[in-house]
Design an enzyme around this catalytic site. Structure first.
Site, PDB file in Angstrom:
ATOM      1  N   ILE A  90       0.828  -1.201   0.000  1.00 42.58           N
ATOM      2  CA  ILE A  90       0.000   0.000   0.000  1.00 42.58           C
ATOM      3  C   ILE A  90       0.870   1.262   0.000  1.00 42.58           C
ATOM      4  O   ILE A  90       0.496   2.292  -0.566  1.00 42.58           O
ATOM      5  CB  ILE A  90      -0.996  -0.038   1.184  1.00 42.58           C
ATOM      6  CG1 ILE A  90      -2.155   0.913   0.914  1.00 42.58           C
ATOM      7  CG2 ILE A  90      -0.338   0.224   2.497  1.00 42.58           C
ATOM      8  CD1 ILE A  90      -3.380   0.606   1.733  1.00 42.58           C
ATOM      9  N   CYS A  91       2.079   1.163   0.580  1.00 40.84           N
ATOM     10  CA  CYS A  91       2.916   2.363   0.589  1.00 40.84           C
ATOM     11  C   CYS A  91       3.502   2.657  -0.798  1.00 40.84           C
ATOM     12  O   CYS A  91       3.727   3.810  -1.145  1.00 40.84           O
ATOM     13  CB  CYS A  91       4.013   2.267   1.648  1.00 40.84           C
ATOM     14  SG  CYS A  91       4.634   0.630   1.893  1.00 40.84           S
ATOM     15  N   THR A  92       3.728   1.600  -1.589  1.00 43.58           N
ATOM     16  CA  THR A  92       4.172   1.815  -2.974  1.00 43.58           C
ATOM     17  C   THR A  92       3.079   2.542  -3.749  1.00 43.58           C
ATOM     18  O   THR A  92       3.325   3.500  -4.484  1.00 43.58           O
ATOM     19  CB  THR A  92       4.436   0.457  -3.664  1.00 43.58           C
ATOM     20  OG1 THR A  92       5.359  -0.266  -2.880  1.00 43.58           O
ATOM     21  CG2 THR A  92       4.961   0.639  -5.069  1.00 43.58           C
TER      22      THR A  92
END
Ligand SMILES: [Zn+2]
Lengths: 428, 178
Positions: free
Chosen positions: A210-212
């Site tokens: 999700i951070c990508t």
């Protein structure tokens, strides 16, 4: 081809089944001991009732194959309507059919094309139908693209098996394809490994961190996931995203495209957006044809006892040349659907829940510590967490007969059990 | 038609119809009743009959988030455990791995989820985020940058945000109350 008016051409013509009868009129080295030369063909054509679940890529092939091998009582269920993108491979549909029910159009097409075959469509969900409906079939073939629907029909057919009634065991033939890969399998509910037993073999759908997605998008897919996972709930709040709603897809597409522009990423298209959010893997007509043929071959062999059937998993890999592999997938003892133990549990009407728990703990042969109990509709007693223990604690003093009907099921879980134990409560 | 019934083994002949309880439901019952949580984590069920939706409260007893009470909603669907539970932070908090909408960056909630994992693993993973925030996987970019560049300022921002104060342009929820 001669034009046949629907319903008028039910009579067979000489030689219609010449080739198939070569197989059914005499036993061979591979026929089942129960094979009755001469009696199998009438069973296949007059009596056998088969259910086809799914009238999409696989379903169209399956319906045609079944009709042409001599099945005459076919039912088909599909909840979908025909989309223009289906027409390249779902060959029972034409442009004029776009928007209509797949099940109904497919059934009409087969009846027009193959005289004497009766195809009964149902335009709706498999979950709309109950045990009585599924009981009427001899065989079930699935050509589905949804894991959820497969799990449902698998569990339903396993649950349908009634130890007192041999007719309740319905062989399930399951076909599935993903691009150039596919599989066909024969599931004999409660006897062989079931669909749920093999769920861990599924290819996991790719999920990006999700951070990508949030910070360092590099692929068009990252932008689409950003739109669907992060932006949709932020902008629309609790409104659920419907991946079948073109307006929702359009919104996602626009949102993803503007993000892609911001990060100089190319390749966000409407169809990629739809593909990513619906997790669509391109369907290949030839893979569907091979898998459908394998499934229908099994249906024919089982319905006619004419040859040994698949035991029990056939895998096709067409990504690099053609490779196939057949093996026996084993039943899992801890399968939540077909595994786990089941016990008849006779008790008096006066036994309380607390006494039932003590009886379970004292039972030498099952080794249970701290059991938690529930029925399909309510919790009886849960050992933890504290709030649920408190909420269910008053039930300890109640009689089991107040909470569970005779013949009712109680699901027991405990850390000492591999999965669960089901008790069939019988009052004496 | 093949006589399949004769293949049913004797031990199977005693097998009964399985309950209609869904596999997901049984698995959630198993996960919840076998939770092994430290005193810093508690579950709360708005409707005790609904095991598929609940809240987890984390009150870290060490680290920079000590003293706060952090709430997460859990929503489990019928594909559990083949799909992970959906977890969101229900407060607006200042944390490198939680965005302002409550999305949480925890690998086992997405790309690294496996059916052998359970609710206990997710809860332990969430608590770990408060003990060891990870600036390399940022969801709140500003917080992550502050954390790796200026740790003292970051710690002070955490304190301010936990009181319900403002950090940069955002006012955060007070997590010291309750
Ligand atoms: Zn199974």
């Amino acid at each position: 081809m001669a034009t046949l008016v629907n319903g008028s051409a039910t009579a067979d013509w000489p030689g219609r089944y010449f080739h198939i009868d070569q197989i059914l009129d005499k036993p061979g080295p591979r026929t089942d001991p129960g094979f009755a030369a001469g009696a199998e063909a009438p069973f296949l054509r007059d009596q056998a009732k088969i259910l086809v679940i799914g009238a999409g890529g696989l379903g169209c092939e399956i319906l045609a194959n079944l009709a042409l091998t001599g099945f005459k009582h076919i039912h088909v269920i599909d909840m979908d309507t025909i989309d223009i993108s289906n027409l390249n491979r779902q060959f029972l549909f034409r442009s004029k059919d776009v928007g209509k029910s797949k099940a109904i159009v497919a059934a009409d097409f087969i009846m027009q094309r193959v005289p004497g075959v009766e195809v009964t469509p149902y335009f709706g969900k498999i979950q709309d139908k109950g045990d009585d409906y599924y009981m009427q079939f001899n065989l079930v073939i699935c050509g589905l693209d949804s894991v959820e629907a497969r799990r449902w029909i698998n569990a339903t057919l396993v649950n349908l098996v009634d130890p007192e009634n041999p007719e309740s065991l319905k062989p399930l033939i399951d076909g599935g394809t993903e691009g150039f890969k596919g599989q066909a399998r024969v599931i004999l509910p409660t006897i062989t490994s079931c669909y749920e037993c093999s769920l861990d073999m599924l290819n996991k759908q790719t999920a990006f961190p999700i951070c990508t997605i949030a910070n360092t998008p590099r692929l068009p897919e990252h932008c689409i996931e950003w739109a669907s996972v992060l932006e949709w709930p932020r902008v629309h709040g609790d409104k659920k995203m419907d991946t079948d709603d073109p307006e929702h897809i359009s919104w996602l597409y626009k949102t993803a495209a503007s993000r892609a522009k911001e990060f100089n990423i190319e390749g966000v298209t409407w169809s990629l957006t739809q593909g990513v959010v619906k997790n669509i893997i391109p369907a290949i007509a030839s893979t569907n044809a091979i898998i459908a043929a394998a499934c229908c071959n099994e249906a024919f062999k089982i319905a006619t006892s004419s040859a040994a059937y698949l035991n029990n998993y056939f895998m096709l890999i067409g990504t690099d040349g053609i490779y196939s592999y057949t093996f026996e997938h084993e039943k899992r003892a801890d399968c939540p659907v077909c595994g786990g133990e089941s016990l008849d549990f006779p008790i008096s009407m006066e036994v309380t829940v607390e006494e039932l728990i003590d009886m379970l703990i004292e039972k030498q042969d099952i080794q249970i510590k701290k059991p938690s109990l529930s029925t399909p509709t309510r919790q009886i007693y849960l050992q933890a967490p504290p709030q649920l223990e408190q909420a269910t604690r008053p039930n300890l003093e109640k009689k089991v007969s107040e909470l569970v009907p005779g013949g009712g099921e109680v699901t027991v879980t405990a850390s000492t059990l591999p999965f669960s134990l089901s008790l069939n409560i019988i009052y004496n | 038609m093949i006589k399949i019934w004769s293949m049913k083994k004797d031990e199977n002949a005693a097998a009964r119809k399985k309950p209609k309880t869904s596999a997901a439901q049984i698995r959630v019952q198993k996960d919840l009743t076998e939770l092994d949580l430290p005193s810093t984590m508690k579950t709360h069920f708005a409707d005790p009959a609904d095991l598929l939706n609940f809240t987890l409260t984390i009150t870290p007893d060490e680290g920079m988030y000590k003293g706060g009470t952090f709430k997460f909603s859990f929503a489990i669907n019928t594909n559990y455990p083949h799909e992970p539970p959906k977890v969101k932070c229900t407060q607006k908090i200042y944390h490198p791995n939680v965005d302002l909408e409550g999305n949480v960056c925890l690998n086992i909630l997405r790309e690294d989820w496996k059916p052998v994992l359970n609710l206990n693993s997710v809860m332990v993973g969430l608590q770990y985020l408060f003990l060891e925030p990870n600036a390399d996987d940022p969801l709140n970019k500003d917080a992550a940058q502050e954390m790796s560049k200026n740790r003292d300022q970051f710690l002070s921002n955490v304190k301010i945000s936990m009181r319900g104060g403002r950090v940069a342009s955002n006012v955060y929820d007070n997590v010291l109350a309750s």
